[in-house]
Design an enzyme around this catalytic site. Sequence first.
Site, PDB file in Angstrom:
ATOM      1  N   CYS A  77      -0.608   1.928  -4.897  1.00 15.94           N
ATOM      2  CA  CYS A  77      -1.355   3.099  -5.332  1.00 15.94           C
ATOM      3  C   CYS A  77      -0.386   4.258  -5.483  1.00 15.94           C
ATOM      4  CB  CYS A  77      -2.401   3.476  -4.275  1.00 15.94           C
ATOM      5  SG  CYS A  77      -3.531   2.129  -3.918  1.00 15.94           S
TER       6      CYS A  77
ATOM      7  N   HIS B 293       0.850  -1.186   0.000  1.00 12.79           N
ATOM      8  CA  HIS B 293       0.000   0.000   0.000  1.00 12.79           C
ATOM      9  C   HIS B 293       0.879   1.226   0.000  1.00 12.79           C
ATOM     10  CE1 HIS B 293      -3.786  -2.011   0.604  1.00 12.79           C
ATOM     11  NE2 HIS B 293      -3.279  -2.719   1.588  1.00 12.79           N
TER      12      HIS B 293
END
Lengths: 474, 403
Positions: B208, B166
């Site tokens: 991301c 992440h």
Amino acid sequence: MDPQNDLAIPSGLRNPADLFFQKETIRRTIIASYWITILLALPLWWHTTSIERLPLPEARVYHQVDKPISIPVRLCLPQSNTDLSSRLQGALSARVPKGLEVVVESGNCGTEKDTYVVSPGPKKIVRGRHLTTPFDDLEGLTQTIVSLVAPSDVEQEKQTRVAQFASRYRLAFSLLNEDASSGNGVMSWDVQKGIHQQIQPLLDVLKPLHNFTIESQVQFYAPLEFDLRPTDSGFGLSYEDLTVFINSAEWTLSSSASNDPVLHFILFVPSASHTPLRIIDSKSSAFILPQWGGVSIYNTPSIWSTQQLSDRGLQRAFSTFSTQLSYTTWHSSSPEDTGLISQWQLDALIRRRMLETAKGTRDTLRSFIKLANQLENMPVREDVRNDIEGSLDALEKLYNSASTSLSQSFAYSAEAFNLASRAFFNPGMLALLYFPTEHKYAVYAPLFASGLVPLFVSALRELKAWKQQRAQSR
Amino acid sequence: MLPLTLFHLFLGLSVSLLGAFASDHQEETVKGFFGRNGTSQSTHTNNWAVLVCTSRYWFNYRHMSNALSMYRTVKRLGIPDSNIILMLADDASCNARNKFPGSVYANPGRHLDLYGENVEVDYRGYEVTVENLIRVLTGRVEPSVPRSKRLLTDEHSNIFVYMAGHGGNEFLKFQDNEEISAFDIADAFEQMYQKKRYNEIFFMVDTCQANSLYSKLYSPNILATGSSQVGENSYSHSSDKDLGVAVIDAYTHYVLELMEGINKTSQSTMQDLFSSIDPNKINSHPGVRSDLFRRPLDKTLITDFFGGVSQIEVVDDEEGVEEEAGLVGGNGKDSVSSTAPAQASFAIPERRASHSKRHIEPVSNTSTTSEAKELWGWVGSSTRAWGAVALFGGLVGWVRMRS
């Protein structure tokens, strides 16, 4: 006026005007003490959150690394005239690599040690530091001497197989049975004898260069992680199979007890169902992995398990290991490669390693200083600075002694290289992570804001009250 | 006299020419092996991979399978385990919620188990921290760290660095605990550059806003790619109904799809890899940073980073020559050892075959005699054993009969 109408306060009670329990001085002392504590604690906070960066001897480093190093090579021609010696010196100086300085004398050879003596003779014989060679022409003589003093760099492929320099090496000899339970296991080997006969002489010769530690093991189950391809006479290993031969996930090859680089030498015994195992398109069954070590495959002649490896197998295995060891520790590139090391070759190897470590030291020191200046978050502690200074001292001693003893100056250059590497890779020098100003605000604000606001407000209020009082009492 | 001399001369010349031709042929075969890594101009001699999965917990299963499938790919293409540093939280395969314990899958049909056999995880669980990653990259490890956990690269190594987890704008989250910023990665690569620890680096990120993570790099010879731009998320590809979690990320899935068609000798280039990812399919826009990379992308092979170049060199051993010398007298090698009879202190015990350029004749008949000798030795020992048993049995029987 009637004294009875005055506000007579009974003696048990006090004047409400005096009932305010906060004395001003005490209140101001309390607020001031908070502020004094904060002010006294500020230097402590600054000290504990600052990164320890000791000053590095930058100027000295830059001065040292720019000095060129030149190793003298002294030749002596006892039976020639000065004309030939000066011509030879000119020819050799043009041919030897940078860093070597050739001095050729003639006539009476001095008693300086490390001088090479060249005399004419019918055949090319090398003995100790003495060369006997036909003096037919200058070019041939130059060629011969250059090939002995500074063997030219071999092709790129051979050069990458030589292990990088390290002062201490571990040699790990392993006897791996692919599957001893399949019937043809070799249970043990007389590794002491093999080492003593074949490996120890080579190690003794290389003693001035490296310090070797030897360990050995026998394993009874060491499977391969790929499928062997069957050939008409057994099983074969292609080139791609060789690159993935070592199954380091399942074979425990060397003890990880030390940080020294390890050279592995493996004698692999294929299982009974995979015997004989050969390398496709090659007559040999041994190969080298550059910088790692070597593997030799031993196909057991019988399908019964043997208690100890036969003498012939042992001798063959260890002579292969000795070849592989020599390939990985030095460039064997002399055209008269007879497989024996002469003093000339050993000296050439020492010189080469000396130049390599001196260059490595200079590069390391230079990039260390550049890095320390570039990353302001990187702490530089006492031990790192000591290592850098020690490396500089050793480098200085190397420059001073390069003209006297070869092994002594090599010891200095190795020490300088090790100290510089240790300083560069010091685990305490981890650059503290990146903290931009926004992060600092975000971390400190919730901790301190709720405590500091009342302090400020009350201090300001006290100041205002104090000013008002002063103005009133005037 | 003269014709005899001429004849001898002719013989000598032809033999030497044949010998030279033979060694040339051998050398060419060897060179042909070396030239297998194609016509790329890359000058690397070994390959390393650092594969990092920065998340833990069951619902981040897909990050684990991202890293493991990259691990499988680079292993299949030739990088050995000793050259791979795999950092995983490693809590997915033996998780109590895993319906298929001991396995990690990367596609909904559960076709290929990534975890089953032969997986070497170097940093697992709580050892996957920012500090450990920086230490591994820069080489500043504690002295007690074993060699399998170190990045032992040199200036001719190509390194493939893959990170999955992440992330956000210029940072990547490590195990819900801390984060690494793009500046730290840039500094770590710079320290590697200063100490000449790499030839080229290929940095791939699947998180991301991944493109922001390589935006701060400033060292040369780095090629970087990310799965999504700033402000975009990277999405997972598919989830498995029985496992109940997403099993692979979209970007990594399409990269792996291309990798299926690559083998060790493939000539596909990096440009093929980058152009094969379709932004519509992965719902994000991958980016490439090649300004620090000095070679053109359409000449850089995928196997330069994903495959393992390992220049094995076959050396002669004594299998053929040793017997011949033992039986015949080693006539061909006397000239070698005669040049230095007096160098007692530096003579290594004579090794008759030492240079890989010489041509060794195969001698097959002598190997059977050695086999026969070993066979005879075994027969002798078993005969002795049985003889001893018979003797003992005879003695016992004689004693019984007497009494």
